[in-house]
Every structure is written in structure tokens, then in C-alpha cells.
Design an enzyme around this catalytic site. Structure first.
Site, PDB file in Angstrom:
ATOM      1  N   ASP A   1       0.996  -1.105  -0.042  1.00 55.13           N
ATOM      2  CA  ASP A   1      -0.013   0.087   0.200  1.00 55.13           C
ATOM      3  C   ASP A   1       0.864   1.265   0.004  1.00 55.13           C
ATOM      4  O   ASP A   1       2.318   1.089  -0.236  1.00 55.13           O
ATOM      5  CB  ASP A   1      -1.069   0.043   1.111  1.00 55.13           C
ATOM      6  CG  ASP A   1      -0.222   0.108   2.539  1.00 55.13           C
ATOM      7  OD1 ASP A   1       0.909   0.181   2.756  1.00 55.13           O
ATOM      8  OD2 ASP A   1      -1.094   0.091   3.551  1.00 55.13           O
ATOM      9  N   HIS A   2       0.307   2.309   0.370  1.00 54.76           N
ATOM     10  CA  HIS A   2       0.934   3.543   0.305  1.00 54.76           C
ATOM     11  C   HIS A   2       2.049   3.667   1.347  1.00 54.76           C
ATOM     12  O   HIS A   2       3.103   4.420   1.241  1.00 54.76           O
ATOM     13  CB  HIS A   2       0.186   4.822   0.302  1.00 54.76           C
ATOM     14  CG  HIS A   2      -0.650   4.904   1.518  1.00 54.76           C
ATOM     15  ND1 HIS A   2      -1.872   3.984   1.711  1.00 54.76           N
ATOM     16  CD2 HIS A   2      -0.556   5.380   2.653  1.00 54.76           C
ATOM     17  CE1 HIS A   2      -2.464   4.102   3.082  1.00 54.76           C
ATOM     18  NE2 HIS A   2      -1.615   4.975   3.470  1.00 54.76           N
TER      19      HIS A   2
ATOM     20  N   CYS B   1       2.672  -3.450   4.256  1.00 55.15           N
ATOM     21  CA  CYS B   1       1.726  -2.408   4.372  1.00 55.15           C
ATOM     22  C   CYS B   1       2.637  -1.954   5.736  1.00 55.15           C
ATOM     23  O   CYS B   1       3.348  -2.240   6.212  1.00 55.15           O
ATOM     24  CB  CYS B   1       0.607  -2.842   4.367  1.00 55.15           C
ATOM     25  SG  CYS B   1       0.092  -3.883   5.845  1.00 55.15           S
ATOM     26  N   GLY B   2       1.600  -0.860   6.414  1.00 55.63           N
ATOM     27  CA  GLY B   2       2.352  -0.413   7.656  1.00 55.63           C
ATOM     28  C   GLY B   2       2.934  -1.557   8.638  1.00 55.63           C
ATOM     29  O   GLY B   2       3.996  -1.335   9.289  1.00 55.63           O
ATOM     30  N   THR B   3       1.982  -2.302   9.012  1.00 57.31           N
ATOM     31  CA  THR B   3       2.335  -3.395   9.883  1.00 57.31           C
ATOM     32  C   THR B   3       2.646  -4.626   9.391  1.00 57.31           C
ATOM     33  O   THR B   3       3.176  -5.625  10.110  1.00 57.31           O
ATOM     34  CB  THR B   3       1.127  -3.804  11.172  1.00 57.31           C
ATOM     35  OG1 THR B   3       0.137  -4.104  10.251  1.00 57.31           O
ATOM     36  CG2 THR B   3       0.952  -2.480  12.005  1.00 57.31           C
TER      37      THR B   3
ATOM     38  N   GLY C   1      -2.507  -6.590   7.834  1.00 60.49           N
ATOM     39  CA  GLY C   1      -3.550  -6.414   7.135  1.00 60.49           C
ATOM     40  C   GLY C   1      -3.517  -6.870   5.737  1.00 60.49           C
ATOM     41  O   GLY C   1      -4.422  -7.788   5.145  1.00 60.49           O
TER      42      GLY C   1
ATOM     43  N   HIS D   1       9.226 -24.747   7.381  1.00 65.09           N
ATOM     44  CA  HIS D   1       8.165 -25.724   7.913  1.00 65.09           C
ATOM     45  C   HIS D   1       6.802 -25.466   7.320  1.00 65.09           C
ATOM     46  O   HIS D   1       5.897 -26.451   7.546  1.00 65.09           O
ATOM     47  CB  HIS D   1       7.988 -25.617   9.517  1.00 65.09           C
ATOM     48  CG  HIS D   1       9.463 -25.948  10.137  1.00 65.09           C
ATOM     49  ND1 HIS D   1       9.556 -26.019  11.378  1.00 65.09           N
ATOM     50  CD2 HIS D   1      10.362 -26.568   9.595  1.00 65.09           C
ATOM     51  CE1 HIS D   1      10.832 -26.445  11.757  1.00 65.09           C
ATOM     52  NE2 HIS D   1      11.259 -26.731  10.700  1.00 65.09           N
ATOM     53  N   ASN D   2       6.519 -24.341   6.974  1.00 63.19           N
ATOM     54  CA  ASN D   2       5.202 -24.107   6.386  1.00 63.19           C
ATOM     55  C   ASN D   2       4.899 -23.947   4.867  1.00 63.19           C
ATOM     56  O   ASN D   2       3.823 -23.688   4.463  1.00 63.19           O
ATOM     57  CB  ASN D   2       4.548 -22.765   7.094  1.00 63.19           C
ATOM     58  CG  ASN D   2       4.837 -22.670   8.504  1.00 63.19           C
ATOM     59  OD1 ASN D   2       5.392 -21.964   9.208  1.00 63.19           O
ATOM     60  ND2 ASN D   2       4.026 -23.604   9.217  1.00 63.19           N
TER      61      ASN D   2
ATOM     62  N   ARG E   1       6.415   0.039   8.862  1.00 63.35           N
ATOM     63  CA  ARG E   1       6.692   0.748  10.121  1.00 63.35           C
ATOM     64  C   ARG E   1       6.776   0.107  11.124  1.00 63.35           C
ATOM     65  O   ARG E   1       7.049   0.634  12.297  1.00 63.35           O
ATOM     66  CB  ARG E   1       5.133   1.600  10.335  1.00 63.35           C
ATOM     67  CG  ARG E   1       4.765   2.597   9.246  1.00 63.35           C
ATOM     68  CD  ARG E   1       3.388   2.853   9.467  1.00 63.35           C
ATOM     69  NE  ARG E   1       2.886   3.988   8.625  1.00 63.35           N
ATOM     70  CZ  ARG E   1       1.736   4.261   7.881  1.00 63.35           C
ATOM     71  NH1 ARG E   1       0.866   3.758   8.558  1.00 63.35           N
ATOM     72  NH2 ARG E   1       1.499   5.026   7.257  1.00 63.35           N
TER      73      ARG E   1
ATOM     74  N   ARG F   1       7.558 -34.399   7.937  1.00 62.97           N
ATOM     75  CA  ARG F   1       6.477 -34.337   8.844  1.00 62.97           C
ATOM     76  C   ARG F   1       5.671 -32.982   8.637  1.00 62.97           C
ATOM     77  O   ARG F   1       4.712 -32.800   8.814  1.00 62.97           O
ATOM     78  CB  ARG F   1       7.034 -34.320  10.200  1.00 62.97           C
ATOM     79  CG  ARG F   1       7.708 -33.202  10.929  1.00 62.97           C
ATOM     80  CD  ARG F   1       8.083 -33.514  12.308  1.00 62.97           C
ATOM     81  NE  ARG F   1       8.810 -32.128  12.842  1.00 62.97           N
ATOM     82  CZ  ARG F   1      10.408 -32.035  12.774  1.00 62.97           C
ATOM     83  NH1 ARG F   1      10.704 -32.451  11.803  1.00 62.97           N
ATOM     84  NH2 ARG F   1      10.664 -31.027  13.242  1.00 62.97           N
ATOM     85  N   HIS F   2       6.614 -31.922   8.144  1.00 57.99           N
ATOM     86  CA  HIS F   2       5.780 -30.639   7.887  1.00 57.99           C
ATOM     87  C   HIS F   2       4.877 -30.892   6.693  1.00 57.99           C
ATOM     88  O   HIS F   2       3.835 -30.140   6.640  1.00 57.99           O
ATOM     89  CB  HIS F   2       7.199 -29.598   7.413  1.00 57.99           C
ATOM     90  CG  HIS F   2       7.877 -29.632   8.718  1.00 57.99           C
ATOM     91  ND1 HIS F   2       7.565 -29.172   9.827  1.00 57.99           N
ATOM     92  CD2 HIS F   2       9.262 -30.125   8.679  1.00 57.99           C
ATOM     93  CE1 HIS F   2       8.932 -29.148  10.506  1.00 57.99           C
ATOM     94  NE2 HIS F   2       9.698 -29.765   9.924  1.00 57.99           N
TER      95      HIS F   2
ATOM     96  N   ARG G   1       1.470 -31.281   8.051  1.00 56.64           N
ATOM     97  CA  ARG G   1       0.909 -30.147   8.646  1.00 56.64           C
ATOM     98  C   ARG G   1       0.607 -29.021   7.390  1.00 56.64           C
ATOM     99  O   ARG G   1      -0.446 -28.437   7.519  1.00 56.64           O
ATOM    100  CB  ARG G   1       1.742 -29.531   9.515  1.00 56.64           C
ATOM    101  CG  ARG G   1       2.171 -30.515  10.522  1.00 56.64           C
ATOM    102  CD  ARG G   1       3.432 -30.134  11.460  1.00 56.64           C
ATOM    103  NE  ARG G   1       3.616 -31.137  12.512  1.00 56.64           N
ATOM    104  CZ  ARG G   1       4.808 -31.281  13.038  1.00 56.64           C
ATOM    105  NH1 ARG G   1       5.775 -30.381  12.695  1.00 56.64           N
ATOM    106  NH2 ARG G   1       4.940 -32.248  13.898  1.00 56.64           N
TER     107      ARG G   1
END
Length: 146
Positions: A12-13, A69-71, A74, A102-103, A113, A136-137, A140
Site C-alpha cells: 500500500d502507500h 503495508c504499515g504493519t 492487514g 516448515h510451512n 513501519r 512431517r511438515h 501439517r
């Protein structure tokens, strides 16, 4: 570098500058960067940018994605709504490496930010330098996929 050659970036911005720094960094490493994020600072909605990048990965057009994005939270939530996407938000290199190992994460989210440019580039390198361990992963990841 991994077998992946195309990687989509969006934001985003709030994260234009960091996204562009990441794009330059990974392009210099030989990645084919597809930057679909905004280029002007006007306020924009992170969900549409997360979804657009995730659709590029889910379709196979790009093998991996990095969104900001900022965090990082989102835009990550929006990306994970797209079937086939496994995106994690990371603010440290250990987590970035582990979401790949693992994922089998195919997207990384970063909060512009939350972390500075130097750490963000290290996080990106950890993510791109890791590979899914399987074993094993894999069971999952199948459970995550439902």
C-alpha cells in the site's frame, strides 16, 4: 537462489519506498521482479494489493510474493484469503526462514513501519534462501490447506 524465478511485490502507500528497495535488492540477485504496487503516496487500500499479489502466486504466474503495508498484518490477511496462499508476516530472520522451511510459505509480508530497510532486506534474504523441508511438515501443510 531457489528454483523460483518470478516474484511479485506489492504494497500500500505506507510501504512504497521499502518495496522499491526490496525490488532493487532481489533484482540484483537475479530474481525476475514483478512489481504491481502503487508508485504515488496517495492513500490506497492494502486489501486490494494483497489480493492482487496473491492471485499472481496462486495462478502460477509468479512462484513467490512479497507484500508490505504499515504493519504487514492487514495485507497478509487479505493475501491468505486467496486459495493456495500461505503467507506469514515476519519481523525477524528466524521466522522468515521457518515459514519457508516448515510451512512452505509462498508469500512473505513485512511491516514497513515495524522494521527498517536493513533488517527488511535480511528478512527477505532469509525467506528466499530457505526451502521447504517436507517430511512431517508436509502433513501439517496439508492440514492448513484443508
Amino acid at each position: 537462489m531457489t528454483d523460483a524465478t518470478r516474484i511479485v511485490l506489492s504494497s500500500d502507500h505506507a510501504a512504497i519506498g521499502l518495496r522499491q528497495a526490496i525490488a532493487q535488492h532481489i533484482a540484483a540477485q537475479g530474481w525476475d521482479v514483478v512489481d504491481i504496487g502503487p508508485t504515488t503516496p496517495e492513500s490506497t487500500h492494502y486489501p486490494k494489493h494483497g489480493k492482487a499479489a496473491a492471485e499472481r502466486v496462486a495462478s502460477g504466474d509468479c512462484q513467490l510474493g512479497i507484500i508490505l503495508c504499515g504493519t504487514g498484518q492487514g495485507i497478509m490477511m487479505a493475501a491468505n484469503k486467496v486459495t493456495g496462499i500461505r503467507c506469514g508476516v515476519c519481523s525477524d530472520t528466524f521466522s522468515a526462514r521457518m515459514i519457508r522451511q516448515h510451512n512452505d510459505a509462498n508469500m512473505l509480508s513485512i511491516g514497513a513501519r515495524v522494521v527498517g530497510e536493513g533488517l527488511a532486506l535480511d528478512i527477505v534474504d532469509a525467506f528466499l534462501g530457505a526451502a521447504f523441508e517436507g517430511g512431517r511438515h508436509a502433513t501439517r501443510v496439508e492440514m492448513i490447506e484443508g
